[in-house]
Design a protein around this motif. Structure first.
Motif, PDB file in Angstrom:
ATOM      1  N   PHE A 199     -49.164 171.861  64.445  1.00 44.15           N
ATOM      2  CA  PHE A 199     -49.046 172.997  65.366  1.00 44.15           C
ATOM      3  C   PHE A 199     -47.806 173.837  65.053  1.00 44.15           C
ATOM      4  O   PHE A 199     -47.865 175.071  65.010  1.00 44.15           O
ATOM      5  N   LEU A 200     -46.687 173.171  64.820  1.00 40.56           N
ATOM      6  CA  LEU A 200     -45.438 173.898  64.562  1.00 40.56           C
ATOM      7  C   LEU A 200     -45.476 174.648  63.238  1.00 40.56           C
ATOM      8  O   LEU A 200     -44.892 175.732  63.110  1.00 40.56           O
ATOM      9  N   THR A 201     -46.138 174.071  62.248  1.00 44.04           N
ATOM     10  CA  THR A 201     -46.171 174.703  60.925  1.00 44.04           C
ATOM     11  C   THR A 201     -47.374 175.624  60.732  1.00 44.04           C
ATOM     12  O   THR A 201     -47.473 176.305  59.712  1.00 44.04           O
ATOM     13  N   GLY A 202     -48.298 175.624  61.691  1.00 44.04           N
ATOM     14  CA  GLY A 202     -49.449 176.511  61.600  1.00 44.04           C
ATOM     15  C   GLY A 202     -50.484 176.079  60.582  1.00 44.04           C
ATOM     16  O   GLY A 202     -51.240 176.907  60.077  1.00 44.04           O
ATOM     17  N   ASN A 203     -50.560 174.796  60.291  1.00 50.04           N
ATOM     18  CA  ASN A 203     -51.543 174.285  59.326  1.00 50.04           C
ATOM     19  C   ASN A 203     -52.775 173.765  60.060  1.00 50.04           C
ATOM     20  O   ASN A 203     -52.655 173.088  61.085  1.00 50.04           O
ATOM     21  N   PRO A 204     -53.973 174.048  59.534  1.00 47.81           N
ATOM     22  CA  PRO A 204     -55.203 173.591  60.190  1.00 47.81           C
ATOM     23  C   PRO A 204     -55.542 172.158  59.804  1.00 47.81           C
ATOM     24  O   PRO A 204     -54.957 171.590  58.881  1.00 47.81           O
ATOM     25  N   TYR A 205     -56.507 171.578  60.514  1.00 47.44           N
ATOM     26  CA  TYR A 205     -57.059 170.293  60.110  1.00 47.44           C
ATOM     27  C   TYR A 205     -57.963 170.546  58.900  1.00 47.44           C
ATOM     28  O   TYR A 205     -58.942 171.268  58.996  1.00 47.44           O
ATOM     29  N   SER A 206     -57.618 169.947  57.784  1.00 46.30           N
ATOM     30  CA  SER A 206     -58.312 170.241  56.534  1.00 46.30           C
ATOM     31  C   SER A 206     -58.477 168.958  55.730  1.00 46.30           C
ATOM     32  O   SER A 206     -58.072 167.874  56.171  1.00 46.30           O
ATOM     33  N   PHE A 208     -51.852 174.847  49.604  1.00 41.18           N
ATOM     34  CA  PHE A 208     -53.049 174.033  49.797  1.00 41.18           C
ATOM     35  C   PHE A 208     -52.693 172.616  50.233  1.00 41.18           C
ATOM     36  O   PHE A 208     -53.368 172.032  51.081  1.00 41.18           O
ATOM     37  N   TRP A 209     -51.625 172.049  49.645  1.00 45.37           N
ATOM     38  CA  TRP A 209     -51.229 170.679  49.946  1.00 45.37           C
ATOM     39  C   TRP A 209     -50.213 170.593  51.075  1.00 45.37           C
ATOM     40  O   TRP A 209     -49.706 169.507  51.370  1.00 45.37           O
ATOM     41  N   ALA A 210     -49.912 171.714  51.707  1.00 47.33           N
ATOM     42  CA  ALA A 210     -48.950 171.700  52.807  1.00 47.33           C
ATOM     43  C   ALA A 210     -49.453 170.842  53.964  1.00 47.33           C
ATOM     44  O   ALA A 210     -48.674 170.153  54.628  1.00 47.33           O
ATOM     45  N   GLY A 211     -50.765 170.871  54.208  1.00 46.42           N
ATOM     46  CA  GLY A 211     -51.332 170.058  55.290  1.00 46.42           C
ATOM     47  C   GLY A 211     -51.105 168.580  55.068  1.00 46.42           C
ATOM     48  O   GLY A 211     -50.760 167.842  55.989  1.00 46.42           O
ATOM     49  N   LEU A 212     -51.281 168.131  53.820  1.00 50.96           N
ATOM     50  CA  LEU A 212     -51.034 166.730  53.494  1.00 50.96           C
ATOM     51  C   LEU A 212     -49.563 166.383  53.689  1.00 50.96           C
ATOM     52  O   LEU A 212     -49.222 165.360  54.283  1.00 50.96           O
ATOM     53  N   SER A 213     -48.699 167.247  53.184  1.00 50.81           N
ATOM     54  CA  SER A 213     -47.268 166.989  53.251  1.00 50.81           C
ATOM     55  C   SER A 213     -46.776 166.900  54.692  1.00 50.81           C
ATOM     56  O   SER A 213     -46.101 165.944  55.077  1.00 50.81           O
ATOM     57  N   TYR A 214     -47.121 167.897  55.505  1.00 52.39           N
ATOM     58  CA  TYR A 214     -46.660 167.911  56.895  1.00 52.39           C
ATOM     59  C   TYR A 214     -47.294 166.792  57.717  1.00 52.39           C
ATOM     60  O   TYR A 214     -46.680 166.281  58.658  1.00 52.39           O
ATOM     61  N   THR A 215     -48.504 166.394  57.360  1.00 55.63           N
ATOM     62  CA  THR A 215     -49.142 165.266  58.040  1.00 55.63           C
ATOM     63  C   THR A 215     -48.339 163.996  57.832  1.00 55.63           C
ATOM     64  O   THR A 215     -48.057 163.251  58.782  1.00 55.63           O
ATOM     65  N   VAL A 216     -47.945 163.745  56.590  1.00 54.67           N
ATOM     66  CA  VAL A 216     -47.175 162.539  56.285  1.00 54.67           C
ATOM     67  C   VAL A 216     -45.769 162.629  56.875  1.00 54.67           C
ATOM     68  O   VAL A 216     -45.273 161.672  57.473  1.00 54.67           O
ATOM     69  N   VAL A 217     -45.127 163.793  56.743  1.00 53.13           N
ATOM     70  CA  VAL A 217     -43.742 163.943  57.193  1.00 53.13           C
ATOM     71  C   VAL A 217     -43.632 163.756  58.701  1.00 53.13           C
ATOM     72  O   VAL A 217     -42.867 162.904  59.184  1.00 53.13           O
ATOM     73  N   PHE A 218     -44.371 164.545  59.468  1.00 53.99           N
ATOM     74  CA  PHE A 218     -44.260 164.469  60.932  1.00 53.99           C
ATOM     75  C   PHE A 218     -44.871 163.179  61.471  1.00 53.99           C
ATOM     76  O   PHE A 218     -44.327 162.577  62.402  1.00 53.99           O
ATOM     77  N   GLY A 219     -45.989 162.759  60.886  1.00 55.99           N
ATOM     78  CA  GLY A 219     -46.617 161.527  61.353  1.00 55.99           C
ATOM     79  C   GLY A 219     -45.757 160.315  61.097  1.00 55.99           C
ATOM     80  O   GLY A 219     -45.639 159.433  61.948  1.00 55.99           O
ATOM     81  N   LEU A 220     -45.126 160.260  59.939  1.00 54.66           N
ATOM     82  CA  LEU A 220     -44.290 159.112  59.604  1.00 54.66           C
ATOM     83  C   LEU A 220     -43.006 159.100  60.427  1.00 54.66           C
ATOM     84  O   LEU A 220     -42.576 158.045  60.904  1.00 54.66           O
ATOM     85  N   PHE A 221     -42.406 160.275  60.605  1.00 56.05           N
ATOM     86  CA  PHE A 221     -41.177 160.343  61.397  1.00 56.05           C
ATOM     87  C   PHE A 221     -41.437 159.910  62.837  1.00 56.05           C
ATOM     88  O   PHE A 221     -40.742 159.055  63.385  1.00 56.05           O
TER      89      PHE A 221
END
Length: 201
Positions: free
Chosen positions: A89-96, A166-179
């Protein structure tokens, strides 16, 4: 400025026309292309996710000889998902698709932290420690490894977000989810364990 027509809009109109068109006998059409491939890939990814959950739960039941402790461990996945939602939500990335791939890999890391934490509590209890002491010592002993794993993984994956959109969704998923998931694992999982297994004792 000229009017711009998106290819997706044209494609949808063509599909609508084809669905309503009365083809002669022996003639038909097949939906194909990138959209069809992506839909098949999404179905395969979702199926893999649920198969992974079932296999992880089965292995944990055999390891801990319990159904409730594996359920607590898998609860850490839900806690991580809260962090993922906030991050997207904060980064504006969709579920992909990159999000799905990132979440499956994230699930393994978060579950691993919870497994080690619960296993350490069980070992402390077998040594004769008091309930609160066993939980507290387990959290204290696993604090540094969890933090190191979280920080190194975050800094390893974060450059993807700035390198390729394109890979921003993967990166932010791991970063925020892991933190978020690691922090909640250290706080919520021991609390649940104490509440469900030790408080009455």
């Amino acid at each position: 400025m000229k009017d711009v027509t998106l290819t997706g809009e044209i494609f949808d109109k063509i599909l609508l026309y084809a669905d309503n068109y009365d083809f002669p006998e022996g003639i038909s059409y097949l939906k194909a292309g990138e959209n069809a491939e992506n839909s098949d890939l999404i179905v395969s990814t979702v199926t893999s996710f649920f198969v992974a959950i079932i296999l992880i739960f089965t292995i944990l039941v055999l390891q801990f000889n319990s159904y409730s402790q594996p359920a607590i461990i898998l609860y850490s996945v839900i806690l991580a998902m809260l962090g993922v939602n906030i991050g997207l939500f904060l980064t504006g990335n969709p579920y992909s698709m990159p999000f799905a791939i990132g979440f499956i890999s994230l699930m393994g890391i978060v579950v691993n932290d919870a497994i080690i934490l619960i296993d350490t509590i069980n070992k402390n209890l077998k040594r004769g420690m008091d309930g609160i002491m066993a939980v507290g010592e387990a959290g204290k002993s696993r604090l540094e490894p969890v933090i190191l794993t979280t920080v190194t993984t975050i800094f390893g994956v974060l450059p993807l977000a700035f390198q390729d959109a394109f890979w921003a969704g993967l990166s932010y998923t791991v970063v925020f989810g892991l933190f978020f998931g690691s922090a909640m694992t250290l706080l919520v999982i021991p609390s649940l364990y104490y509440e469900l297994f030790l408080r009455k004792k």
